[in-house]
Scaffold this motif. Structure first.
Motif, short mmCIF file in Angstrom:
data_model
loop_
_atom_site.label_atom_id
_atom_site.label_comp_id
_atom_site.label_asym_id
_atom_site.label_seq_id
_atom_site.Cartn_x
_atom_site.Cartn_y
_atom_site.Cartn_z
N LYS A 147 0.82 -1.13 -0.11
CA LYS A 147 0.02 0.01 0.03
C LYS A 147 0.91 1.09 -0.02
O LYS A 147 0.52 2.18 -0.66
N ARG A 182 2.44 1.75 -3.50
CA ARG A 182 1.42 2.52 -4.52
C ARG A 182 1.60 3.85 -4.62
O ARG A 182 1.65 4.19 -5.80
N ASP A 212 -4.72 -8.45 -7.01
CA ASP A 212 -4.24 -6.94 -7.21
C ASP A 212 -3.48 -6.75 -8.75
O ASP A 212 -3.14 -5.52 -8.87
N GLU A 226 -4.43 -6.13 -11.65
CA GLU A 226 -4.87 -4.98 -12.71
C GLU A 226 -4.45 -3.82 -12.27
O GLU A 226 -4.34 -2.87 -12.86
N SER A 227 -4.80 -3.61 -10.81
CA SER A 227 -4.67 -2.41 -10.29
C SER A 227 -3.03 -2.12 -10.21
O SER A 227 -2.70 -0.93 -10.55
N SER A 272 -2.19 -0.83 -13.65
CA SER A 272 -2.64 0.46 -13.95
C SER A 272 -1.65 1.48 -13.32
O SER A 272 -1.37 2.55 -13.77
N LEU A 273 -1.25 0.91 -11.83
CA LEU A 273 -0.35 1.95 -11.29
C LEU A 273 1.07 2.13 -12.27
O LEU A 273 1.68 3.04 -12.27
N ASN A 333 -2.87 4.17 -20.25
CA ASN A 333 -3.09 3.14 -19.11
C ASN A 333 -4.14 2.66 -18.98
O ASN A 333 -5.21 2.61 -20.10
N SER A 334 -4.60 1.66 -17.98
CA SER A 334 -5.81 0.86 -17.91
C SER A 334 -6.83 1.36 -17.01
O SER A 334 -7.44 0.47 -16.61
N GLY A 335 -6.77 2.78 -16.97
CA GLY A 335 -7.90 3.24 -16.09
C GLY A 335 -9.52 3.06 -16.44
O GLY A 335 -10.21 2.78 -15.91
N ARG A 354 -11.82 0.34 -14.86
CA ARG A 354 -12.63 0.79 -13.79
C ARG A 354 -13.32 1.81 -14.11
O ARG A 354 -13.83 2.72 -13.42
#
Length: 2027
Positions: free
Chosen positions: A178, A181, A213, A215-216, A219-220, A278-280, A283
């Motif tokens: 966390k 990130r 986690d 995918e997140s 994206s990050l 990006n992969s935003g 979501r």
């Protein structure tokens, strides 16, 4: 710091601050070295003190290097000692971190505590698991409020904690994740990079990262790419690729099951970032980039690198199974609409996808897998083309032109075709199976793309075809024919015209890369086709543009073939060039008034193409560009320049449709004018300058787009100030997108189709020209510099002021673009002035220059500041006035004193350094001190890292340029550097890089002074070593590279002070760390370059030590060190060889090769088995090895092979996925190394090529190794290489096989006497060369195979007729190909055909030479066995002889000077054409010598009399060769007589020999000279040539002169001996001619005048011999040259330098003796060539030389034998003394006097005091007595002296010398002229009788004494024969009594010694002969004495039983004298 026995504690008491820090650093480094080798007990004993001292250091504000060493040592202390107090230390660190003190002074303590925590947890691991939670919580709490350095250090510490604790810290993983990130998108790049490292370690332990986690996290990562730096992109992409690869692989560190990610899902995740940024959107967001193209490009480049990491992590085997999936995915991406919305985006996306394909398919796959990948790509292209065809054939226009099918995108085809071309290019000739496989249809598929509607696809297809022919040159002509045929057939299709013309242009541009070339006829076809296209352009307006473009691009590409091809077509090119432009300005005005937009578009395209063709002509055919040619090219130029001024109005009139054509026209014209001398267009300078100023003042790009000008504008060393994007890296191909981020869509072929025939830049696979709008500015700036320097000084000022005004008229970003263009033009102008030494002009001209510079010097744009600084330095250089330079420097000083802004301080600080760079020291040391002081001050400005960076960079420039003047500033500068290195945070990497450059400059300044032993030198050296160590531990790779380079400099200047035991392992660790993955995944190209450059230097000096240290590191290294090469077995050498397959950087590959060669040359002989095994493993990777090994492999070898198959690969399963089989270029290098190893052993010689000695030495010394013991491996390696698919490897393999044959052909087989060791490998040799004679083999391979065959046959190894026949059939097949070459069309150039033809003829010539030499000197005149080698050649000798003569005639014609060319009957030769004569000359140069020798032997054996049925019509001007075969007999000239043919052949061969020997090149090989001399020797062995040379005195004199010149130029004994032999033959020919004339004269004069000798010969009038006209004097010079070199004592001038004649004490070598012998044999023949008077002229010289040689070489040998030189001197002396000239009446007295003098000289040397071989001198005296005229030795005093010498010899106690003297006396007694020898008989006979009278009392005790007595008996018999009848009885009685005394009675006979028994038998035999010859005297003597009678009877009785066998023994004893007798009877 020296290493003591015990750990030394730190003591810094009394040290000031700088020294205190340095002392602490030294101690920490010492502690790091000592702790691993110190016992645990000692560590525990000192642990408390160590921990206390380390804690004190932690609390003492340590800098970054100190805190990292501190943390490491603290962890090692607890790891090696007790861990009781570690918790206290952890608590102390946590308390320090939690401290509320936020002052700057407490920050270093906190950072050190954080670092210590990380190292402690990493080293101790699970032991500290209980404290992990509190520590992590504490760190994460502090992280929220920490500044950037603290955040960076905390993330690095968390990285170590995770790595050390592993799964034990699982409870903390989520918290760490966390926190990471938020840090991954931190504004600080160093924090991002550290976070990426932390997450990379965390993903190995935390399964949720690749699970829930994922995918997140993806994206990050994409968000972290936004605005990222280069290092951050690498770190984050590594994290992203690893995480997704782990998710696909499904390996989870925890026990819980996680769902494996499918490949499609993984690729989908990566593609989201590539396409959308990006992969935003996953979501529910949508495109989160807000339309920012730069942000999209950041993410796209990061995603590109993540793709590569992902694929390379999964490995090559995975990739080979999923090529189709990956390929389809990537091509879908590049076809996506969002990836190609604009031209800029499309170019970027295309380059990224191509980069991914290259980095994966090109690097991860082996050759077999690459072939399969190429087939997959071909299948994908076919599918894409089907969809394109479907769209084009659709009748619905809407669906045809607006289809959204992504597979129809041209970008996908471009990427696929480019990768296919790169794969084929990398595979080389190993791609032949793929290209010739009709099922795959690769060629047809690629060719079909030339009809694609997209230009970019057509260009990509053309480039792919170019790659195909570069790899497989045999396809050039076929593909060129196909393109031209299709172009003619499809002239009505604009796609076909464009596509096939581009393909043909690409093929033509590739021909210069293929040495084999194409036939000359192809150029004629291309030129005719281009003319047809240009002429038919107006026939169809729809195709006008395409035909014009196609015609000119074909002509332009044709120019690249060079002068030989272009010269024939220049006239047609000139006509086309003139027809394109108007003839005069009036026509131009008329043209302007008419014509629409389309017409002008066609016109401008045509004129731009014409200028491109002329530019290509001038670039590639420089030899043809003469002043006359230039004058023919100039007329159209004024109209071309005039049109330049009309382009704006035309564009305004016809709209933007002409914009692109106008820009292209300008670009081509500027390019052409740059190549032409400005004086050629002097009248148009003003008009051109006006247009240039207009272009420079209004550039069509944004300011950042102007970066393409920087590399040529700024100094290369200054580019590093502008960021890492301009630096060399593995990712530069895509990182350049940021250089061209705004306004330039990257380079691409479609921007300039003419680049299709250009060479790509270094590091590029495809040319990437920029758009013409940008390149026109670059060419305008270059042309501006050239033209302005050629204009009057008054006009320069006005033009420069126009540039200044243009800048003032612009604002903002536009102004920056104009400034950069203007500075580029100004810099080009100043460069041209400096290079041509032109003066700038008055002050008025300098003012605008300075105005341009000052305006940019303080610009906020760093690029402008760099450019301005460079221009200022060049301006000062051009002006070259100290006052002006000082004023510039002073202005910068003044500005720096008051300026506080970063812009001014950086620009002016760099200006100070640049002024020094171009002017050295500016004025005085005071000025230097001021500069250094200012820069020192700026370098310490820690508030601005940018100012520090620029100031330190400027300081490094000053240090470099000041040289020794800087010595006074070294100490403060070193102190400054160390302080900065220890205090500057690692995040300021640019500061550290500048510090590294300063240190490097200081090391160059110190130089060899670093070796000094003084206190100052030692301190400086220690500081430098400390600085290097600090730089090596810096996290930035560029700083590490600089540290290694500095250590390399230290090693160069002070090698004894550089510790190799620590340096080499460091280098290896860097190398291995970067070779864990494919190099494209590592950013450290510069670091790897530094490592390899350092290793190369170390290997030059200490190769063995480097290898040992590397092996020690490998054996003692950590077990977890992943090495993809088994370094523990193959050491550093194996790693370096594996790098050749991984690296693509040319400089790095060259360093690898040089390092390996140095190591092999140093250790090759001692580690022979190791090197051969290493190369065997490399070569065994060949695709054909399975077939290769089966040829000759024993079961034991099979077992050995199976054990060593995996030597080059790691045995670890995970590492095997990274292994790539050695590629063909690595195998080629490995085979070359094997050849070098053989050559190295050959230089060592001896045992390496003697099996018996090698086996004995190996038994005595098992550690030693010899090459002959590895012969089987050498043959196998050569065979494997020679039968490979790669033509390059086949060439090298055949060369190695040739080398093996040459070296081992004479080595006997010890187990089978009479046989050679190579006989067992006959099958291997035949099998190795047979494939080279296939029809599809390259000519150079066939040529090399012919050379191997000839060497194999000539070696004598092959004896079986069937084996001979096999090789003969191969050579016969090549010979038949030679005979058919002119009748069949070739796919290669005529010069290649010449090369192959001459190679075949040379091979046959070498075989014929060997066959004749093996048969004997008589050659073909003897009976030849049917199964002999000569019989095989004789079967085809008729054809061969004609071809040999034709080749020799060609060679003779090619050696003629150009002015004789008009005298030749035809410009073409038998095997070359006039167009290819220059290219053919090197082939003739290497082949003519053996052919000449063979032809001479053939002519000698045929006797110059052979005239067969085919011969009468032939002639040397046009012989019967393949060129004239098939012609009608009526065209032949009249039949020539055999005499004429003999004369032509003779003069041809002799002329070639004389021309070569007269104009002998300096680098002419000895083999060629020897072959030439042997050819002359063989030629003169025939009767006809001897008669011809003998009758032509001038020719003979010239030949002797040539030989004399050769002796003066070459020291080789072999060459000199051959020259003397040829000279001997020439003299023999002249001698035969003189003798023939004398015989003819005797016959003509009649019998009454035969008593007088006819006076023929030189000097018959006066006896005088004229130099240059006398053959005798020439021969005398020839011999004198040799004799003086071998015996300098003969020269009166040189004899004085040999005091005591010490030189004579050295025995002559065998070669020297041979040379002396040959010279004396020539001297002996000279009198016979003279008339009596002439003989008197040369006689003194002859006698002086012969007698001198005798005197200086008559040394006594231990074995009593005469040396070769003495023997030759005696033979020559006899020939001279007995010459008939001595008896001619009118010269008899002269001869007598000279001979008398020579005899006296010999007698005088007897008493010289030196130890001579007196028997040799006595032999010479005997020669004078017996052979000279009687009056020579008749003088009483001379006779008495001779007799005294005989007395001494006969009285000598040595029986051997006595024996020889007896034999000489015997020859005197037997002389028929009794009046001559009577005095000697009278004196010597009584002495001999007296000696013999004592024989009765002295029995022989040895064989020598026995022979003396036997010789004495013969002397008595000779004396009896010579005496008168009345004087014989006493002598006969003496002989009778002597023989009786030899007899033994019957009692003593059995016990007698062998010598007595032999003497007894000898006596009986001679008594028998005496009785038979003189019966009366025998009866009287036997009856006169009863005692004699009884003794004889007793002897007969005792001998009765053994009488039958004994006489043989007696006769044997009597005839035993020849064992000691002289070899030659001189008398």
């Amino acid at each position: 710091m020296e290493r003591p026995d015990r750990i030394v504690l730190l003591d810094v008491g009394g040290l000031a601050e700088p020294q205190r820090v340095l002392r602490i650093l030294e101690w920490l480094r010492y502690l790091r070295m000592m702790l691993p080798v110190t016992s645990r007990a000692e560590v525990k004993q000192n642990q408390k003190q160590l921990v206390e001292q380390l804690t004190l250091i932690m609390m003492g504000s340590p800098g970054p290097p100190v805190r990292h060493l501190l943390a490491h040592n603290l962890a090692v202390v607890y790891s090696a000692g007790d861990t009781f107090s570690v918790y206290e230390t952890i608590d102390r660190c946590n308390e320090l971190i939690r401290s509320k003190d936020d002052s700057p002074s407490s920050l270093p303590n906190k950072l050190a505590a954080v670092a210590c925590l990380g190292s402690l947890y990493q080293k101790l691991g699970r032991l500290l698991g209980s404290t992990c939670s509190d520590t992590v919580t504490n760190l994460l709490k502090v992280l929220r409020s920490a500044e950037s350095q603290g955040r960076t250090e905390i993330m690095l510490s968390l990285d170590r904690i995770v790595a050390g604790l592993g799964s034990s810290a699982s409870s903390c993983h989520r918290d760490i994740y966390k926190a990471a990130r938020s840090c991954l998108t931190d504004r600080s790049m160093s924090v991002r990079f550290a976070t990426a490292q932390c997450l990379l370690a965390l993903q190995n332990e935390a399964s949720f990262m690749s699970g829930s986690d994922l995918e997140s996290l993806v994206s990050l990562c994409f968000k972290a790419f936004e605005g990222s730096s280069y290092d951050v992109r690498l770190g984050v992409s590594r994290l992203l690729g690893k995480v997704i690869a782990r998710a696909v692989h499904g390996t989870s560190p925890s026990r819980q099951s996680t769902r494996r990610l499918s490949l499609e899902e993984a690729l989908g995740l990566l593609s989201t970032g590539f396409i959308r940024g990006n992969s935003g959107f996953l979501r529910g967001g949508g495109d989160m980039l807000g339309g920012s193209s730069s942000t999209t490009r950041y993410v796209r480049l990061g995603a590109t690198q993540a793709y590569i990491i992902f694929i390379s992590t999964l490995g090559g085997h995975w990739l080979s199974r999923n090529v189709l999936v990956l390929l389809t995915h990537l091509l879908d991406i590049v076809s996506h609409q969002k990836a190609t919305q604009t031209t800029l985006e499309a170019a970027c996306s295309r380059r990224c996808i191509s980069y991914i394909l290259r980095a994966t398919l090109g690097e991860l796959l082996g050759e077999k897998a690459q072939l399969e990948a190429a087939r997959e790509i071909c299948d994908v292209i076919k599918k894409l083309m089907k969809s394109v065809d479907a769209v084009l054939s659709d009748s619905n226009l809407e669906t045809r032109f607006y289809t959204s099918d992504i597979t129809a995108s041209p970008h996908a085809l471009v990427c696929a075709v480019q990768e296919l071309g790169d794969l084929i290019l990398g595979l080389g000739t190993t791609a032949a199976t793929l290209l010739r496989d009709s099922s795959s249809g690769v060629l047809d598929t690629v060719i079909s793309l030339v009809l694609h509607p997209s230009l970019s696809v057509r260009l990509a297809s053309a480039w792919c075809l170019r790659c195909v022919v570069v790899s497989l040159p045999s396809l050039k002509a076929t593909l060129l024919n196909r393109c031209t045929e299709r172009l003619i057939a499809l002239k009505s299709s604009h796609e076909a015209v464009s596509g096939y013309s581009l393909a043909a242009a690409g093929l033509l541009g590739s021909i210069r890369l293929c040495p084999l070339g194409v036939p000359q006829g192809k150029g004629k076809v291309i030129m005719s086709l281009a003319e047809d296209l240009l002429c038919s352009a107006n026939q169809n307006s729809r195709l006008s543009v395409q035909r014009v473009q196609a015609g000119w691009i074909l002509i332009s590409s044709l120019m690249t073939l060079g002068p030989a091809m272009v010269q024939l077509h220049f006239g047609r090119l000139l006509l086309l060039w003139r027809s394109v432009f108007p003839q005069n300005p009036k026509d131009l005005d008329i043209e302007r008034s008419r014509g629409d937009s389309f017409t002008w578009q066609v016109t401008l395209e045509g004129r731009a193409g014409a200028m491109s063709a002329i530019q290509s002509f001038m670039s590639h055919c420089g030899d043809l560009v003469t002043e006359d040619i230039l004058n023919q090219l100039l007329p159209p130029l004024p109209c071309a320049v005039a049109l330049l001024a009309q382009l704006p109005s035309l564009q305004k009139l016809h709209g933007n449709s002409l914009k692109a054509c106008s820009v292209l026209y300008r670009h081509r014209l500027y390019q052409l004018l740059i190549l032409m001398p400005p004086k050629a267009y002097q009248g148009s300078l003003c008009a051109i300058i006006k247009e240039l100023v207009a272009d420079l003042s209004s550039p069509d790009y944004t300011p950042s787009g102007a970066l393409f000008l920087l590399p040529s504008l700024c100094h290369p060393d200054d580019l590093i100030l502008l960021g890492p994007s301009l630096q060399e890296s593995d990712h530069r191909a895509i990182e350049e997108q940021f250089v061209h981020s705004n306004g330039i869509p990257g380079g691409s072929l479609e921007y300039d189709p003419h680049a299709i025939y250009h060479m790509p830049s270094e590091g590029e696979s495809v040319p990437t020209p920029l758009p013409p709008a940008f390149t026109v500015i670059k060419t305008a700036a270059s042309l501006f510099g050239v033209l302005l320097s050629n204009m009057p000084e008054s006009q320069r000022t006005q033009i420069l002021e126009q540039l200044v005004d243009s800048i003032k008229q612009t604002k903002g970003s536009r102004q920056q673009s104009v400034q950069l263009s203007a500075l580029s033009a100004l810099c080009c102008f100043l460069k041209h002035l400096a290079s041509n030494h032109i003066n700038l002009g008055p002050e008025e001209t300098r003012r605008p220059c300075l105005s341009l510079i000052v305006g940019a010097l303080e610009s906020r744009n760093p690029w402008l500041r760099c450019a301005a600084v460079e221009c200022m330095a060049r301006l000062a250089h051009v002006v070259s006035e100290p006052l002006y330079t000082s004023s510039l420097g002073q202005a910068s000083f003044d500005k720096l004193k008051v300026a506080r802004d970063v812009v001014a301080r950086t620009g002016h600080s760099l200006a100070l350094g640049s002024l020094h760079r171009y002017l050295g020291g500016i004025g005085s040391t005071q000025h230097l001190a001021s500069c250094v002081a200012v820069l020192h001050s700026l370098s310490q400005d820690t508030t601005s890292p940018e100012v520090q960076t620029w100031a330190l960079h400027s300081l490094s420039i000053i240090i470099d340029s000041a040289g020794p003047l800087y010595n006074v500033h070294i100490e403060p500068t070193l102190s400054l550097l160390l302080t900065a290195l220890l205090s500057t945070p690692p995040s300021h990497a640019e500061v550290h890089r500048s510090l590294g450059r300063c240190l490097s400059a200081l090391l160059n300044t110190l130089g060899p002074e670093l070796q000094g032993s003084g206190e100052s030198e030692a301190s400086q050296r220690n500081y430098c070593l400390l600085a290097c160590s600090v730089m090596q531990e810096n996290p930035d790779c560029l700083v590490q590279a600089q540290g290694i380079s500095c250590l390399q400099q230290l090693h160069m200047f002070a090698p004894q002070h550089v510790n190799l035991s620590s340096l080499v392992p460091t280098l290896c660790e860097v190398l291995l760390d970067n070779s864990m993955l494919v190099h494209l995944c590592s950013p450290h190209l510069i670091l790897r370059r530094a490592v390899l450059a350092c290793l190369r230097q170390l290997a030059q000096r200490e190769a063995a030590e480097v290898s040992e240290h590397a092996m020690t590191m490998a054996k003692d290294g950590q077990e977890d060190l992943k090495i993809d090469v088994n370094m523990r077995e193959l050491g550093l050498e194996g790693v370096l060889l594996s790098l050749l397959d991984r690296e693509s950087d040319l400089q790095l590959r060259q360093d690898v090769k040089e390092t390996l060669l140095h190591m092999q040359s140093c250790t090759g002989l001692r580690r022979l088995s190791f090197w051969l095994r290493l190369h065997k493993d490399i070569l065994s990777a060949s695709a054909d090895f399975a077939a290769v090994a089966s040829v000759d492999t024993t079961p034991e070898e099979d077992c050995e092979q199976s054990c060593s198959d995996s030597v080059l690969t790691s045995r670890k399963e995970e590492a095997s996925t990274l292994t790539v089989s050695p590629r063909w270029h690595t195998r080629v290098f490995s085979m070359e190394c094997v050849s070098m190893l053989v050559s190295q052993c050959a230089g060592e010689g001896g045992t390496h090529f003697n099996m018996v000695e090698a086996q004995e030495m190996k038994h005595k010394e098992p550690d030693r190794d010899f090459l002959v013991l590895h012969l089987q491996e050498l043959v196998r390696l050569s065979f494997m290489a020679a039968t490979d698919h790669s033509e390059h490897l086949r060439l090298v393999g055949l060369q190695a096989l040739l080398q093996v044959i040459q070296r081992f052909s004479s080595v006997p087989e010890p187990e089978f006497p009479g046989h050679l060791i190579l006989e067992q490998y006959q099958a291997n040799v035949v099998a190795a060369v047979r494939p080279a004679f296939n029809s599809d083999s390259h000519p150079d391979v066939t040529a090399k195979a012919c050379q191997v065959c000839s060497a194999w046959l000539a070696s004598g190894v092959v004896k079986d007729p069937s084996d001979l026949h096999r090789i003969q059939q191969l050579l016969l097949s090549s010979l038949s190909r030679v005979q058919m070459m002119k009748e069949t069309s070739s796919v290669y150039s005529e010069s290649t055909t010449t090369m192959e033809t001459l190679a075949v003829l040379k091979a046959w010539a070498e075989v014929y030479i060997a066959a004749v030499e093996r048969t004997g000197p008589e050659g073909g005149s003897v009976c030849i066995p049917e199964d002999s080698l000569l019989s095989l050649v004789q079967a085809d000798i008729s054809t061969l002889s004609k071809l040999w003569l034709s080749a020799l005639q060609d060679h003779a014609l090619l050696t003629l000077p150009p002015e004789c060319s008009h005298q030749l009957p035809s410009p073409d030769g038998a095997f070359y054409t006039s167009e290819t004569c220059d290219a053919a000359r090197p082939h003739y140069l290497t082949s003519w010598a053996p052919i000449l020798h063979a032809t001479s032997l053939w002519l000698r054996n045929t006797g110059f009399l052979l005239a067969d049925s085919d011969e009468p019509g032939s002639q040397l001007s046009r012989p019967v060769t393949p060129t004239s075969m098939g012609q009608e007999h009526s065209t032949r000239e009249p039949v020539k007589s055999p005499e004429d043919l003999n004369s032509e052949r003779f003069h041809l061969i002799l002329g070639i020999c004389v021309e070569f020997l007269c104009c002998l090149p300096v680098d002419a090989p000895m083999e060629r000279i020897a072959a030439c001399l042997r050819a002359m020797k063989a030629l003169l062995g025939g009767v006809w040539p001897r008669a011809h040379v003998g009758a032509n005195k001038e020719l003979a004199i010239e030949l002797i002169s040539v030989l004399h010149r050769l002796l003066l130029m070459r020291e080789s004994s072999e060459i000199q001996l051959l020259a003397l032999e040829v000279g001997k033959q020439i003299l023999n020919a002249a001698q035969e001619h003189v003798q023939e004339r004398r015989r003819s004269a005797e016959v003509d004069d009649g019998a009454e005048e035969k008593e007088t000798l006819p006076e023929f010969g030189e000097g018959h009038d006066t006896g005088g011999l004229v130099a240059g006209r006398s053959l005798v004097l020439g021969a005398l010079e020839l011999c004198l040259c040799i004799l003086i070199r071998q015996l300098p004592q003969l020269s009166p001038r040189l004899s004085g330098s040999f005091s005591g004649r010490n030189a004579t004490k050295q025995p002559l070598s065998h070669d020297s003796s041979l040379l002396i012998s040959a010279s004396l044999s020539i001297l002996a023949d000279l009198p016979s060539l003279c008339s009596p008077e002439g003989s008197v002229s040369i006689l003194p010289t002859l006698l002086y030389l012969v007698v001198g040689v005798l005197q200086y070489t008559a040394e006594k040998n231990p074995d009593g034998r005469l040396s070769l030189a003495v023997t030759s001197a005696l033979q020559a002396l006899k020939a001279i003394v007995s010459s008939p000239m001595s008896r001619v009446e009118k010269t008899r007295s002269s001869w007598t006097g000279l001979l008398h003098s020579s005899a006296s000289s010999i007698l005088q040397s007897w008493d010289s005091g030196e130890e001579k071989d007196r028997l040799a001198l006595l032999t010479a005296i005997t020669i004078f007595i017996l052979s000279a005229n009687p009056e020579v030795m008749s003088e009483p005093r001379l006779q008495n002296s001779c007799l005294r010498r005989f007395h001494d010899s006969t009285d000598n106690k040595d029986p051997n010398e006595q024996l020889k003297s007896y034999r000489l006396i015997l020859s005197i007694f037997q002389h028929p002229a009794h009046d001559v020898v009577a005095p000697y008989i009278r004196d010597l006979a009584p002495r001999v009788v007296r000696h013999l009278s004592h024989a009765d009392s002295r029995k022989p005790q040895s064989q020598a004494e026995l022979l003396v007595l036997q010789e004495g008996v013969r002397l008595l018999q000779a004396l009896i024969t010579a005496s008168e009848e009345k004087n014989r009885p006493p002598i006969m009685s003496m002989k009778f009594h002597l023989l009786i005394s030899f007899l033994l009675d019957e009692n003593t006979l059995c016990s007698a010694s062998p010598c007595s028994r032999a003497l007894h038998d000898f006596g009986l035999q001679h008594l028998t002969q005496f009785g038979a010859r003189h019966p009366d005297q025998f009866r009287n003597l036997i009856g006169s004495s009863t005692a004699l009678r009884s003794r004889l009877e007793s002897a007969l009785r005792g001998n009765q039983e053994s009488l039958k066998p004994k006489p043989r023994v007696v006769r044997g004893g009597g005839q035993g004298s020849p064992t000691i007798q002289l070899k030659t009877n001189f008398l």
